[in-house]
Design a protein around this motif. Structure first.
Motif, PDB file in Angstrom:
ATOM      1  N   ALA A   1       0.866  -1.177   0.000  1.00  0.00           N
ATOM      2  CA  ALA A   1       0.000   0.000   0.000  1.00  0.00           C
ATOM      3  C   ALA A   1       0.903   1.228   0.000  1.00  0.00           C
ATOM      4  CB  ALA A   1      -0.915  -0.001   1.221  1.00  0.00           C
ATOM      5  N   GLU A   2       0.779   2.029  -1.037  1.00  0.00           N
ATOM      6  CA  GLU A   2       1.668   3.178  -1.196  1.00  0.00           C
ATOM      7  C   GLU A   2       0.977   4.449  -0.736  1.00  0.00           C
ATOM      8  OE1 GLU A   2       4.590   5.175  -4.600  1.00  0.00           O
ATOM      9  OE2 GLU A   2       3.642   3.217  -4.920  1.00  0.00           O
ATOM     10  N   GLU A   3       1.698   5.210   0.085  1.00  0.00           N
ATOM     11  CA  GLU A   3       1.249   6.512   0.554  1.00  0.00           C
ATOM     12  C   GLU A   3       2.326   7.529   0.201  1.00  0.00           C
ATOM     13  OE1 GLU A   3       0.845   5.890   4.722  1.00  0.00           O
ATOM     14  OE2 GLU A   3      -1.139   4.988   4.562  1.00  0.00           O
ATOM     15  N   PRO A   4       2.046   8.819   0.331  1.00  0.00           N
ATOM     16  CA  PRO A   4       3.086   9.812   0.040  1.00  0.00           C
ATOM     17  C   PRO A   4       4.357   9.549   0.844  1.00  0.00           C
ATOM     18  CG  PRO A   4       0.966  10.895   0.260  1.00  0.00           C
ATOM     19  CD  PRO A   4       0.752   9.459   0.653  1.00  0.00           C
ATOM     20  N   GLY A   5       5.415   9.194   0.150  1.00  0.00           N
ATOM     21  CA  GLY A   5       6.699   8.977   0.805  1.00  0.00           C
ATOM     22  C   GLY A   5       6.833   7.682   1.571  1.00  0.00           C
ATOM     23  N   ALA A   6       5.934   6.728   1.374  1.00  0.00           N
ATOM     24  CA  ALA A   6       6.017   5.491   2.158  1.00  0.00           C
ATOM     25  C   ALA A   6       5.447   4.311   1.387  1.00  0.00           C
ATOM     26  CB  ALA A   6       5.275   5.646   3.482  1.00  0.00           C
ATOM     27  N   TRP A   7       6.063   3.152   1.608  1.00  0.00           N
ATOM     28  CA  TRP A   7       5.546   1.878   1.110  1.00  0.00           C
ATOM     29  C   TRP A   7       5.287   0.979   2.309  1.00  0.00           C
ATOM     30  CZ3 TRP A   7      10.194   3.570  -1.545  1.00  0.00           C
ATOM     31  CH2 TRP A   7       9.949   4.100  -2.821  1.00  0.00           C
ATOM     32  N   ASN A   8       4.037   0.594   2.497  1.00  0.00           N
ATOM     33  CA  ASN A   8       3.654  -0.299   3.589  1.00  0.00           C
ATOM     34  C   ASN A   8       3.500  -1.706   3.025  1.00  0.00           C
ATOM     35  OD1 ASN A   8       3.368   1.895   5.524  1.00  0.00           O
ATOM     36  ND2 ASN A   8       1.547   2.463   4.363  1.00  0.00           N
ATOM     37  N   ILE A   9       4.295  -2.632   3.562  1.00  0.00           N
ATOM     38  CA  ILE A   9       4.377  -3.979   2.998  1.00  0.00           C
ATOM     39  C   ILE A   9       3.507  -4.935   3.811  1.00  0.00           C
ATOM     40  CG2 ILE A   9       5.915  -5.935   2.566  1.00  0.00           C
ATOM     41  CD1 ILE A   9       7.375  -2.475   2.540  1.00  0.00           C
ATOM     42  N   TYR A  10       2.593  -5.604   3.140  1.00  0.00           N
ATOM     43  CA  TYR A  10       1.692  -6.572   3.764  1.00  0.00           C
ATOM     44  C   TYR A  10       1.976  -7.954   3.169  1.00  0.00           C
ATOM     45  CZ  TYR A  10      -0.874  -2.454   5.346  1.00  0.00           C
ATOM     46  OH  TYR A  10      -1.220  -1.260   5.933  1.00  0.00           O
ATOM     47  N   VAL A  11       2.388  -8.892   4.012  1.00  0.00           N
ATOM     48  CA  VAL A  11       2.743 -10.243   3.570  1.00  0.00           C
ATOM     49  C   VAL A  11       1.672 -11.209   4.069  1.00  0.00           C
ATOM     50  CG1 VAL A  11       4.489 -12.057   3.649  1.00  0.00           C
ATOM     51  CG2 VAL A  11       5.191  -9.647   3.658  1.00  0.00           C
ATOM     52  N   ALA A  12       1.057 -11.938   3.149  1.00  0.00           N
ATOM     53  CA  ALA A  12      -0.098 -12.771   3.492  1.00  0.00           C
ATOM     54  C   ALA A  12       0.214 -13.782   4.591  1.00  0.00           C
ATOM     55  CB  ALA A  12      -0.613 -13.486   2.243  1.00  0.00           C
ATOM     56  N   GLU A  13       1.343 -14.479   4.482  1.00  0.00           N
ATOM     57  CA  GLU A  13       1.658 -15.493   5.485  1.00  0.00           C
ATOM     58  C   GLU A  13       1.856 -14.877   6.868  1.00  0.00           C
ATOM     59  OE1 GLU A  13       1.604 -18.862   5.276  1.00  0.00           O
ATOM     60  OE2 GLU A  13       0.642 -18.356   3.380  1.00  0.00           O
TER      61      GLU A  13
END
Length: 289
Positions: free
Chosen positions: A178-190
């Motif tokens: 999920a990309e926001e201004p100046g940030a990448w939030n990483i979501y891993v299913a497992e």
């Protein structure tokens, strides 16, 4: 077993300084009051929700200690209830819990070393080059199956992670970003399927293991992290991990590094180590303060 009176006493101590709805309101008026209270809370509704989750977690811990821990002693329980009634006391109690957990973790590491040889888990996934190139080119997929699965989880809905849809969503077969201004939030299913909360510190430890060159013998050193790219524990956005870029939009070279190096090579190894409950991180990389 903790009595009803014990529960009431701890509840009153923990929540005495949080606003309570006036008596006699209708259901609609009560819901409106709750919405206003959450919005007006310092830090907004997410901070309000996290504060409630934290205090409810403290409630569970205290009642468990009342049942089969040192708080079975009435004097110790009375002291704990008094301590929990103030912000300073709650912080002291939480610090004690954290330090106790660190001691448990250190013991577990020693036991792991005694019972088995060092082993590296297999990378969690093999990155799809097409999906990686799509990310590098900044061509979001939009919300898909992975985003939907996560956003429908009870814990994600309770925290309100995606009450507002992110600026961009990049889906992969292992999860999504999920990309926001100046940030990448990483979501891993497992990771979210096994419990996001339990992996915040392990993912940060895995990043530090990669980027501080504190790797097991025989492993290659991690590539240089681009200037201006910083890591963050995932608790704020209830994700596995967050990367912050210095500029918005991110420098194309930084985005390329995130795709070609982080997603392709580092993340599969980081996630595998974080998920392996027997993986023994060095104590220095697990120190979060």
């Amino acid at each position: 077993m903790a009595s009803d009176l014990d529960t009431v006493r701890v509840l009153r101590a923990l929540f005495n300084d949080l606003p309570r709805a006036p008596q006699g309101l209708s259901h609609e008026a009560t819901m409106d009051w709750i919405r206003r209270t959450m919005t007006d809370y310092p830090g907004g509704d997410l901070a309000y929700t996290l504060e409630h989750i934290t205090r409810n977690s403290l409630l569970d811990i205290v009642l468990r200690l009342r049942e089969d821990g040192h708080l079975k002693d009435d004097a110790a329980f009375d002291q704990a209830v008094e301590q929990l009634s103030t912000p300073e006391g709650r912080k002291t109690f939480m610090d004690w819990i954290i330090n106790a957990q660190k001691s448990v973790d250190a013991t577990a590491r020693l036991l792991n070393r005694a019972k088995r040889a060092w082993s590296e888990p297999e990378p969690l996934f093999v990155a799809d080059p097409v999906a990686v190139n799509r990310f590098i080119d900044n061509r979001p997929t939009g919300p898909g199956a992975m985003f939907t699965e996560f956003s429908m989880r009870d814990d994600a809905r309770e925290v309100g992670v995606f009450d507002t849809e992110p600026d961009a969503v990049h889906e992969f077969d292992w999860g999504f970003i999920a990309e926001e201004p100046g940030a990448w939030n990483i979501y891993v299913a497992e990771i979210w399927r096994k419990g996001t909360v339990g992996h915040f510190d392990r993912m940060l430890g895995a990043w530090r293991l990669e980027t501080t060159h504190a790797l097991p013998e025989g492993q290659l050193h991690a590539p240089h992290v681009p200037p201006g790219l910083t890591e963050d524990i995932g608790i704020t956005r209830f994700c596995a991990f967050t990367l912050h870029a210095k500029t918005n939009p991110a420098d194309p070279d930084v985005r390329r590094w995130v795709g070609e190096v982080f997603i392709t090579h580092m993340l599969p190894v980081m996630a595998a180590r974080a998920l392996d409950e027997n993986y023994d991180f060095p104590a220095r990389v697990m120190e979060l303060n």
